[in-house]
Design a protein around this motif. Structure first.
Motif, short mmCIF file in Angstrom:
data_model
loop_
_atom_site.label_atom_id
_atom_site.label_comp_id
_atom_site.label_asym_id
_atom_site.label_seq_id
_atom_site.Cartn_x
_atom_site.Cartn_y
_atom_site.Cartn_z
N PHE A 24 -74.02 11.84 -102.40
CA PHE A 24 -74.29 12.71 -101.27
C PHE A 24 -75.79 12.88 -101.04
CE2 PHE A 24 -75.15 17.17 -99.84
CZ PHE A 24 -74.79 16.99 -98.52
N MET A 25 -76.55 12.94 -102.15
CA MET A 25 -78.00 13.15 -102.02
C MET A 25 -78.73 12.22 -102.98
SD MET A 25 -80.26 16.67 -102.49
CE MET A 25 -79.35 17.50 -101.16
N LEU A 26 -79.75 11.54 -102.46
CA LEU A 26 -80.62 10.69 -103.26
C LEU A 26 -82.02 11.30 -103.25
CD1 LEU A 26 -81.44 7.99 -104.70
CD2 LEU A 26 -81.83 7.05 -102.40
N ILE A 27 -82.56 11.58 -104.43
CA ILE A 27 -83.91 12.14 -104.53
C ILE A 27 -84.78 11.20 -105.36
CG2 ILE A 27 -85.31 14.14 -105.15
CD1 ILE A 27 -82.76 15.82 -105.18
N ASN A 28 -85.72 10.55 -104.72
CA ASN A 28 -86.70 9.72 -105.41
C ASN A 28 -87.99 10.52 -105.52
OD1 ASN A 28 -85.06 7.45 -105.77
ND2 ASN A 28 -85.44 6.76 -103.69
N HIS A 29 -88.44 10.78 -106.73
CA HIS A 29 -89.59 11.66 -106.94
C HIS A 29 -90.54 11.05 -107.95
CE1 HIS A 29 -88.00 13.17 -110.87
NE2 HIS A 29 -86.83 12.86 -110.30
N GLY A 30 -91.81 11.36 -107.79
CA GLY A 30 -92.78 10.88 -108.77
C GLY A 30 -94.13 10.56 -108.17
N ALA A 31 -94.81 9.62 -108.80
CA ALA A 31 -96.21 9.35 -108.52
C ALA A 31 -96.44 8.81 -107.11
CB ALA A 31 -96.76 8.35 -109.54
N LYS A 32 -97.64 9.03 -106.63
CA LYS A 32 -98.06 8.44 -105.37
C LYS A 32 -98.14 6.92 -105.51
CE LYS A 32 -101.08 12.43 -104.56
NZ LYS A 32 -102.49 12.86 -104.40
N ARG A 33 -97.91 6.20 -104.42
CA ARG A 33 -98.06 4.75 -104.37
C ARG A 33 -97.12 4.03 -105.33
NH1 ARG A 33 -99.45 2.29 -100.59
NH2 ARG A 33 -100.53 0.66 -101.72
N SER A 34 -96.02 4.67 -105.69
CA SER A 34 -95.12 4.08 -106.67
C SER A 34 -93.93 3.36 -106.04
CB SER A 34 -94.62 5.15 -107.65
OG SER A 34 -93.96 6.20 -106.95
N GLY A 35 -93.81 3.41 -104.71
CA GLY A 35 -92.75 2.68 -104.03
C GLY A 35 -91.58 3.52 -103.57
N LYS A 36 -91.69 4.84 -103.65
CA LYS A 36 -90.58 5.73 -103.27
C LYS A 36 -90.27 5.64 -101.78
CE LYS A 36 -92.62 9.52 -104.39
NZ LYS A 36 -93.96 8.94 -104.56
N THR A 37 -91.29 5.90 -100.96
CA THR A 37 -91.06 5.98 -99.52
C THR A 37 -90.73 4.62 -98.93
OG1 THR A 37 -92.57 7.87 -99.39
CG2 THR A 37 -92.05 6.75 -97.33
N GLN A 38 -91.35 3.57 -99.44
CA GLN A 38 -91.03 2.22 -98.95
C GLN A 38 -89.54 1.93 -99.15
OE1 GLN A 38 -92.19 -1.06 -101.42
NE2 GLN A 38 -92.60 -2.39 -99.66
N LEU A 39 -89.02 2.26 -100.31
CA LEU A 39 -87.60 2.05 -100.58
C LEU A 39 -86.74 2.94 -99.68
CD1 LEU A 39 -85.27 0.85 -102.27
CD2 LEU A 39 -85.60 2.77 -103.85
N ASP A 40 -87.09 4.22 -99.59
CA ASP A 40 -86.30 5.14 -98.78
C ASP A 40 -86.30 4.75 -97.31
OD1 ASP A 40 -85.55 6.55 -100.97
OD2 ASP A 40 -86.80 8.31 -100.60
N ASN A 41 -87.39 4.20 -96.82
CA ASN A 41 -87.41 3.73 -95.44
C ASN A 41 -86.35 2.67 -95.21
OD1 ASN A 41 -89.52 5.45 -94.88
ND2 ASN A 41 -91.09 3.86 -94.84
#
Length: 416
Positions: A24-41
């Motif tokens: 239901f919910m995916l939370i990717n959290h952590g360091a800057k520039r680590s690839g979180k937002t690129q994957l979530d996009n």
């Protein structure tokens, strides 16, 4: 081309978990520039396609989806521009800043303040993508979650870490609730980054809380002094040295006070380094006294801007009525502290130490407050004036992103 050519091992792990789990919910959290937002996009695009398929089976012509960020500008920068650059997608917005993609109406809203509620109240959504989730107003976050009541709705979120008592960490990431997937990212998880960049970003990030959060992606609070990188052997200059510099621009920072000390500092900028060249600090001084100090500074330095504590608009108005170029300073506390800490770390902050007695008193007494990740509101008056001045100048001059400040620091050190 294989998945390994497109995604890091960490990202592939998450993609597989999303495929194999009814989440239901995916939370990717952590360091800057680590690839979180690129994957979530990318997952966001997949979810829009899935939403369209679900709606078609249900006979729904226009399914709705929520896209939320701290402000609409953040959504544009972090998500839409990145998707346009990567895939050539052209977003066509209606008069409400919504758009349709893959047959799904995407409603954009800001979550940084309670005002974001109005954009989504009453709607039924088939999912949501919440960027920079730790910055969200909790009531808006909860409302987004409540709106995701369409069959099979899912929520994607990403965030940098905050303090260890943050509601997102306690109520969601650590909840172990069924349906919530969460993944922790470190900078080293982004295996596509240039090793030289990784090495130098580590070397130029302030130690302590900023390193733990920015590099290791940890939800930690600060411990000890706020500016542990300040070094008298590095950051101190003499009055004679300051007078020998022709500054590119000069400005002032102002922190109002009464029982707490009030302060005005004069700061010069040369080749991206900041120099605190004057300090004026006092208790129990009326506004007329501060106007007199400001006018004397103007007499010697010209009609420079004064970036002031925005909590006292009547004092700012009094300065303006007196012909002083006074402006509300940017009061993003942690961002401002990080900016100054980064300058110190990279030897881009200097002060006429011997002539700034209040700074000398505060710099080793300004400490973090418990588990809140915020500084204690004591021994901070001159330091706040410096923060208002420097961080406002960084933002006004188009460099509010501290990643860019680090880039400039590396350039000055001959690293790029």
């Amino acid at each position: 081309m294989s998945l390994n050519d497109i995604y890091t091992p960490k990202q592939i792990e998450i993609l597989k978990a999303c495929r194999d789990t009814d989440w239901f919910m995916l939370i990717n959290h952590g360091a800057k520039r680590s690839g979180k937002t690129q994957l979530d996009n990318d997952i966001f695009l997949q979810e829009l396609i899935r939403t369209r398929d679900t709606a078609k089976k249900l006979g729904i012509d226009t399914p709705q989806y929520i896209l939320a960020g701290y402000a609409l500008g953040n959504i544009q920068d972090n998500i839409l521009t990145e998707l346009s650059n990567k895939y050539g997608i052209e977003f066509k917005f209606d008069k409400y800043n919504n758009f349709t993609l893959f047959g799904v109406k995407v409603v954009q809203t800001s979550h940084g303040s309670i005002g974001g509620l109005g954009r989504i109240r009453g709607m039924t959504a088939f999912g949501a993508y919440i960027n920079e989730a730790s910055l969200a107003n909790q009531e808006v976050f909860d409302e987004i979650k409540a709106r995701c009541s369409g069959p099979g709705a899912r929520i994607i979120s990403d965030t940098n870490p905050d303090h260890p008592e943050h509601w997102l960490l306690k109520d969601y990431i650590k909840s172990n609730a069924d349906g919530i997937l969460n993944f922790h990212f470190r900078l080293d998880d982004n295996t596509f980054l240039d090793p030289r960049y990784v090495r130098e970003i580590k070397a130029t990030t302030p130690k302590g809380m900023f390193y733990d959060r920015g590099i290791n992606g940890l939800w930690v609070s600060g411990e000890g002094v706020v500016y542990p990188d300040f070094d008298q052997n590095v950051h101190v200059i003499t009055r004679k040295q300051a007078e020998g510099i022709t500054f590119d621009r000069t400005f002032a920072g102002v922190d109002w006070g009464w029982e707490h000390w009030g302060a005005i500092v004069v700061i010069g900028v040369k080749a991206d380094s900041y120099y605190v060249i004057e300090e004026h600090a006092a208790q129990h001084k009326y506004i007329d006294g501060w106007k007199a100090i400001a006018k004397d500074i103007i007499r010697r330095f010209g009609n420079i801007p004064f970036y002031c504590d925005p909590a006292r608009p009547e004092h700012i108005a009094a300065f303006q009525s007196a012909g002083i170029s006074a402006f509300p300073g940017n009061n993003r506390v942690l961002s401002g502290i990080e900016a100054i800490a980064t300058l110190m770390k990279n030897q881009m902050f200097f002060i006429v130490y011997d002539e700034c007695p209040r700074f000398r008193y505060e710099i080793y007494r300004y400490i973090w407050k418990g588990n809140t990740g915020e500084p204690l509101k004591e021994n901070d008056d001159v330091l706040c004036a410096i923060r208002y001045g420097i961080y406002s100048d960084i933002v006004v001059n188009g460099n509010g992103d501290m990643a860019e400040t680090i880039k400039r620091a590396r350039a000055l050190k001959g690293l790029i």
